[in-house]
Design a protein around this motif. Structure first.
Motif, PDB file in Angstrom:
ATOM      1  N   LEU A  34       0.920  -1.189   0.554  1.00 36.98           N
ATOM      2  CA  LEU A  34       0.066   0.367  -0.189  1.00 36.98           C
ATOM      3  C   LEU A  34       0.588   1.435   0.041  1.00 36.98           C
ATOM      4  O   LEU A  34       0.564   2.330  -0.433  1.00 36.98           O
ATOM      5  CB  LEU A  34      -1.206  -0.403   1.555  1.00 36.98           C
ATOM      6  N   ARG A  35       2.009   1.436   0.445  1.00 35.14           N
ATOM      7  CA  ARG A  35       2.935   2.364   0.724  1.00 35.14           C
ATOM      8  C   ARG A  35       3.318   2.226  -0.774  1.00 35.14           C
ATOM      9  O   ARG A  35       4.114   4.290  -0.877  1.00 35.14           O
ATOM     10  CB  ARG A  35       4.193   1.875   1.933  1.00 35.14           C
ATOM     11  N   ILE A  36       4.365   1.341  -1.227  1.00 42.03           N
ATOM     12  CA  ILE A  36       5.281   1.577  -2.528  1.00 42.03           C
ATOM     13  C   ILE A  36       3.309   1.431  -4.128  1.00 42.03           C
ATOM     14  O   ILE A  36       3.524   2.784  -4.436  1.00 42.03           O
ATOM     15  CB  ILE A  36       5.231   0.227  -2.849  1.00 42.03           C
ATOM     16  N   ALA A  37       2.132   1.620  -3.376  1.00 40.52           N
ATOM     17  CA  ALA A  37       1.155   2.492  -4.358  1.00 40.52           C
ATOM     18  C   ALA A  37       0.872   4.003  -4.385  1.00 40.52           C
ATOM     19  O   ALA A  37       0.350   3.853  -5.725  1.00 40.52           O
ATOM     20  CB  ALA A  37       0.224   0.905  -4.324  1.00 40.52           C
ATOM     21  N   LYS A  38       1.349   4.665  -2.500  1.00 39.81           N
ATOM     22  CA  LYS A  38       0.694   5.682  -3.146  1.00 39.81           C
ATOM     23  C   LYS A  38       1.934   6.633  -3.151  1.00 39.81           C
ATOM     24  O   LYS A  38       1.905   7.385  -3.066  1.00 39.81           O
ATOM     25  CB  LYS A  38       0.951   5.741  -1.423  1.00 39.81           C
ATOM     26  N   ASP A  39       3.356   5.891  -3.282  1.00 36.32           N
ATOM     27  CA  ASP A  39       4.401   6.087  -3.649  1.00 36.32           C
ATOM     28  C   ASP A  39       3.878   7.817  -5.377  1.00 36.32           C
ATOM     29  O   ASP A  39       2.772   7.595  -6.021  1.00 36.32           O
ATOM     30  CB  ASP A  39       5.337   5.421  -4.864  1.00 36.32           C
ATOM     31  N   PRO A  40       4.328   8.671  -5.227  1.00 40.45           N
ATOM     32  CA  PRO A  40       4.144  10.031  -5.885  1.00 40.45           C
ATOM     33  C   PRO A  40       4.833   9.832  -7.295  1.00 40.45           C
ATOM     34  O   PRO A  40       4.065  10.241  -8.111  1.00 40.45           O
ATOM     35  CB  PRO A  40       4.986  11.259  -5.432  1.00 40.45           C
ATOM     36  N   ARG A  41       4.900   8.557  -7.704  1.00 39.15           N
ATOM     37  CA  ARG A  41       5.554   8.319  -9.172  1.00 39.15           C
ATOM     38  C   ARG A  41       4.528   7.875  -9.855  1.00 39.15           C
ATOM     39  O   ARG A  41       4.379   7.938 -10.689  1.00 39.15           O
ATOM     40  CB  ARG A  41       7.824   7.962  -8.786  1.00 39.15           C
ATOM     41  N   PHE A  42       3.918   6.954  -8.865  1.00 41.76           N
ATOM     42  CA  PHE A  42       2.390   6.449  -9.476  1.00 41.76           C
ATOM     43  C   PHE A  42       1.413   7.640 -10.068  1.00 41.76           C
ATOM     44  O   PHE A  42       0.922   8.146  -8.775  1.00 41.76           O
ATOM     45  CB  PHE A  42       2.403   5.451  -8.656  1.00 41.76           C
ATOM     46  N   GLU A  43       1.083   7.714 -11.379  1.00 44.63           N
ATOM     47  CA  GLU A  43      -0.148   7.880 -11.803  1.00 44.63           C
ATOM     48  C   GLU A  43      -1.339   7.147 -11.188  1.00 44.63           C
ATOM     49  O   GLU A  43      -1.783   6.065 -11.176  1.00 44.63           O
ATOM     50  CB  GLU A  43      -0.283   8.692 -12.924  1.00 44.63           C
TER      51      GLU A  43
END
Length: 197
Positions: free
Chosen positions: A120-129
């Motif tokens: 979940l933390r990775i999915a909320k990364d700002p690099r992810f659109e």
């Protein structure tokens, strides 16, 4: 004591034959004969139309920067393989990659609970659109297949066998997967994008 009625098995209803005298001449119409199918006749069926840009050996809409739709299990398997998602995508494609995540996939990761909080933390990364979903329900596989069908600019990143099988039927959509602790793209067949009849 009264008599018990026993059921009669295989009892048929009596039907009047067409030759019976009680039937009028007008009611004695012949039953319609079934038409025999001609084997040489062309069969009609619905064939989905694909855009003309796919009838070359590759999808002309794909190009750097690559837009990659990420599935839930792809993130989980990347964590298990200790791979940085964005960096590994760039190592695989040798170009800039923009990972996209839909609302359905985010909801699926949130439903998995505390065990998958790293995902979940990775999915909320700002690099992810983030891609907003307008449909009802949160079944991610249908959502991803629908997006990939509508817009042919995406590469689908998944490890799910059933989803891969569904997406392989859609021409012009490459699939990214994980093998040997690195990302790979499925090789496109030589007649890729040609209409299948």
């Amino acid at each position: 004591m009264g008599k018990q009625k026993t059921k009669r098995y295989a009892a048929m209803k009596r039907m009047i034959s067409l030759k019976d005298q009680r039937i009028k001449e007008t009611d004695r119409a012949k039953a319609k004969e079934k038409k025999k199918k001609d084997p040489s006749q062309l069969k009609e069926r619905e064939v989905t139309k694909y855009p003309s840009c796919l009838f070359f050996q590759y999808n002309t809409q794909l190009g750097p920067p690559y837009h990659i739709l990420v599935d839930t299990n792809f993130i989980n398997f990347s964590i298990k393989a200790k791979l940085d998602i964005v960096q590994s995508m760039m190592d695989c494609l040798y170009a800039k990659c923009i990972p996209y995540i839909t609302d359905c996939v985010m909801a699926e990761i949130e439903k998995l609970g505390m065990k998958y909080r790293v995902a979940l933390r990775i999915a909320k990364d700002p690099r992810f659109e983030r891609l907003p979903c307008t449909h009802k329900g949160t079944y991610a596989d249908d959502c991803l297949v629908q997006r990939v069908t509508q817009h042919k600019c995406y590469i689908l990143a998944t490890v799910d066998r059933d989803l891969k099988r569904r997406v392989r039927k859609i021409p012009g959509v490459p699939i990214m997967y994980i093998s040997n602790h690195r990302y790979n793209i499925e090789r496109m067949p030589d007649d890729y994008g040609a209409p299948r009849f």
